[in-house]
Motif scaffolding. Structure first.
Motif, mmCIF file in Angstrom:
data_model
loop_
_atom_site.group_PDB
_atom_site.id
_atom_site.type_symbol
_atom_site.label_atom_id
_atom_site.label_comp_id
_atom_site.label_asym_id
_atom_site.label_seq_id
_atom_site.Cartn_x
_atom_site.Cartn_y
_atom_site.Cartn_z
ATOM 1 N N TYR A 1 9.165 -22.251 58.323
ATOM 2 C CA TYR A 1 9.745 -23.243 59.238
ATOM 3 C C TYR A 1 11.278 -23.227 59.258
ATOM 4 N N GLY A 2 11.904 -22.579 58.286
ATOM 5 C CA GLY A 2 13.359 -22.464 58.286
ATOM 6 C C GLY A 2 14.099 -23.765 58.057
ATOM 7 N N PHE A 3 13.486 -24.687 57.301
ATOM 8 C CA PHE A 3 14.114 -25.995 57.106
ATOM 9 C C PHE A 3 15.480 -25.914 56.426
ATOM 10 N N GLU A 4 15.691 -24.890 55.599
ATOM 11 C CA GLU A 4 16.979 -24.757 54.915
ATOM 12 C C GLU A 4 18.095 -24.443 55.901
ATOM 13 N N LYS A 5 17.747 -23.973 57.093
ATOM 14 C CA LYS A 5 18.736 -23.658 58.127
ATOM 15 C C LYS A 5 18.782 -24.698 59.235
ATOM 16 N N ASN A 6 17.624 -25.233 59.612
ATOM 17 C CA ASN A 6 17.591 -26.140 60.775
ATOM 18 C C ASN A 6 17.502 -27.613 60.412
ATOM 19 N N ALA A 7 17.339 -27.922 59.108
ATOM 20 C CA ALA A 7 17.280 -29.316 58.632
ATOM 21 C C ALA A 7 16.209 -30.144 59.331
ATOM 22 N N GLY A 8 15.212 -29.452 59.899
ATOM 23 C CA GLY A 8 14.120 -30.163 60.552
ATOM 24 C C GLY A 8 14.259 -30.297 62.054
ATOM 25 N N TYR A 9 15.386 -29.848 62.609
ATOM 26 C CA TYR A 9 15.570 -29.915 64.064
ATOM 27 C C TYR A 9 14.706 -28.856 64.751
ATOM 28 N N GLY A 10 14.494 -29.040 66.042
ATOM 29 C CA GLY A 10 13.564 -28.210 66.790
ATOM 30 C C GLY A 10 14.140 -26.888 67.246
ATOM 31 N N THR A 11 14.499 -26.034 66.319
ATOM 32 C CA THR A 11 14.991 -24.706 66.664
ATOM 33 C C THR A 11 13.830 -23.817 67.106
ATOM 34 N N LYS A 12 14.157 -22.653 67.660
ATOM 35 C CA LYS A 12 13.131 -21.718 68.114
ATOM 36 C C LYS A 12 12.220 -21.315 66.956
ATOM 37 N N GLU A 13 12.841 -21.031 65.797
ATOM 38 C CA GLU A 13 12.064 -20.651 64.621
ATOM 39 C C GLU A 13 11.120 -21.767 64.192
ATOM 40 N N HIS A 14 11.619 -22.979 64.202
ATOM 41 C CA HIS A 14 10.813 -24.131 63.787
ATOM 42 C C HIS A 14 9.649 -24.353 64.756
ATOM 43 N N LEU A 15 9.922 -24.326 66.052
ATOM 44 C CA LEU A 15 8.873 -24.548 67.055
ATOM 45 C C LEU A 15 7.815 -23.456 66.996
ATOM 46 N N LYS A 16 8.246 -22.232 66.748
ATOM 47 C CA LYS A 16 7.282 -21.128 66.633
ATOM 48 C C LYS A 16 6.368 -21.337 65.434
ATOM 49 N N ALA A 17 6.954 -21.807 64.318
ATOM 50 C CA ALA A 17 6.155 -22.051 63.125
ATOM 51 C C ALA A 17 5.145 -23.165 63.358
ATOM 52 N N ILE A 18 5.530 -24.179 64.108
ATOM 53 C CA ILE A 18 4.587 -25.254 64.435
ATOM 54 C C ILE A 18 3.399 -24.686 65.207
ATOM 55 N N GLU A 19 3.674 -23.757 66.131
ATOM 56 C CA GLU A 19 2.615 -23.150 66.936
ATOM 57 C C GLU A 19 1.699 -22.269 66.087
ATOM 58 N N THR A 20 2.294 -21.507 65.192
ATOM 59 C CA THR A 20 1.508 -20.512 64.449
ATOM 60 C C THR A 20 0.989 -21.021 63.108
ATOM 61 N N GLN A 21 1.742 -21.928 62.468
ATOM 62 C CA GLN A 21 1.381 -22.399 61.138
ATOM 63 C C GLN A 21 0.791 -23.810 61.130
ATOM 64 N N GLY A 22 1.107 -24.578 62.183
ATOM 65 C CA GLY A 22 0.576 -25.925 62.273
ATOM 66 C C GLY A 22 1.565 -27.010 61.890
ATOM 67 N N ILE A 23 1.110 -28.242 61.987
ATOM 68 C CA ILE A 23 1.931 -29.419 61.712
ATOM 69 C C ILE A 23 1.814 -29.782 60.232
ATOM 70 N N LEU A 24 2.952 -30.098 59.628
ATOM 71 C CA LEU A 24 3.007 -30.417 58.201
ATOM 72 C C LEU A 24 3.002 -31.932 57.968
ATOM 73 N N PRO A 25 2.731 -32.356 56.752
ATOM 74 C CA PRO A 25 2.791 -33.794 56.445
ATOM 75 C C PRO A 25 4.175 -34.394 56.683
ATOM 76 N N ILE A 26 5.245 -33.580 56.591
ATOM 77 C CA ILE A 26 6.595 -34.118 56.775
ATOM 78 C C ILE A 26 7.012 -34.138 58.242
ATOM 79 N N HIS A 27 6.151 -33.685 59.146
ATOM 80 C CA HIS A 27 6.480 -33.741 60.569
ATOM 81 C C HIS A 27 6.284 -35.156 61.119
ATOM 82 N N ARG A 28 7.110 -35.495 62.094
ATOM 83 C CA ARG A 28 7.042 -36.801 62.743
ATOM 84 C C ARG A 28 6.068 -36.683 63.920
ATOM 85 N N LYS A 29 4.920 -37.304 63.772
ATOM 86 C CA LYS A 29 3.845 -37.120 64.740
ATOM 87 C C LYS A 29 4.114 -37.795 66.077
#
Length: 254
Positions: free
Chosen positions: A218-246
């Motif tokens: 998810y690249g959290f060390e780089k995006n701090a949780g913001y919706g970057t391309k890497e982060h959004l792709k991980a949500i699509e391929t890896q799924g939603i995590l407990p720390i995600h805001r539903k």
């Protein structure tokens, strides 16, 4: 004057704090190009320091006003992390001491990570008390981000080892009965709020970096949780995590 090496001149210049210092006047008369370049660099840094000192005074106006009104424990409060898709919202509360001078304080978003780290160390040296509070992604979903931010701010206040008698808050009002002032863009206008902004940002970034190690895709060390391309792709391929805001789009639409 006795000729000294250019390296020695540079070392001497680092100890000079006034344009009236006789050593500076001597160096200005030295014909060596290296010395003249060193003097020019000193003068450039001097102008920068004067500008920073003037800005610091401008950003101390709210604190001076509250002190003049008799308040003795003025607390700056700010938060970071209202916009990300993942992680907590974090607030900090800072009561600076009476002799503080932390040149370079500003809205944390305007500073590099390295500069924020430098300033956090100075803030800790110049603070009477620091409190940090968080509201989790689950609380954000349950309360909404605005109310969760208030919760995080109050928790930060509750962590202080000194009870504040006045609050300076960045664009918020807290229902806690304490005298307070809501300051729009306060992190760029008040030294106390700027200090809180930096403390909160450094704290949250480190927390998100730890999540980055736990969830490397998810690249959290780089995006701090913001919706970057890497982060959004991980949500699509890896799924939603407990720390995600539903309740945040695009997650809420899935």
């Amino acid at each position: 004057m006795t000729k000294v090496s250019i390296a020695e001149v540079k070392a001497e210049l680092k100890t000079i704090v006034s344009e009236a210092d006789p050593r500076l006047l001597e160096f200005q008369q030295d014909p060596r190009k290296g010395v003249q370049l060193a003097v020019a660099q000193w003068q450039k840094q001097r102008v920068k320091q004067i500008a920073l000192a003037e800005k610091y005074q401008q950003m101390s106006v709210f604190e001076h006003e509250k002190t003049a009104q008799g308040f003795q424990a003025i607390c700056g409060i700010d938060e970071v992390g209202r916009g990300p898709l993942a992680g907590p919202v974090v607030a900090a509360a800072v009561i600076l001491n009476d002799t503080h001078e932390i040149l370079g304080l500003n809205d944390s978003k305007q500073l590099s990570a390295h500069k924020r780290e430098e300033l956090v160390a100075q803030i800790r040296e110049n603070a009477r008390a620091i409190g940090i509070g968080e509201a989790t992604a689950e609380e954000i979903d349950r309360l909404d981000i605005y109310q969760a931010t208030k919760v995080a701010m109050q928790r930060a206040i509750d962590q202080l080892t000194i009870a504040p008698d006045c609050l300076l808050i960045d664009a918020m009002v807290l229902d806690n009965g304490l005298p307070q002032e809501k300051i729009i863009k306060g992190d760029a206008r008040s030294v106390s709020i700027a200090a809180a902004s930096i403390v909160a940002k450094v704290y949250r970034d480190k927390w998100m970096a730890e999540y980055g190690e736990q969830y490397p895709a998810y690249g959290f060390e780089k995006n701090a949780g913001y919706g970057t391309k890497e982060h959004l792709k991980a949500i699509e391929t890896q799924g939603i995590l407990p720390i995600h805001r539903k309740t945040f789009a695009p997650i809420k639409n899935k």
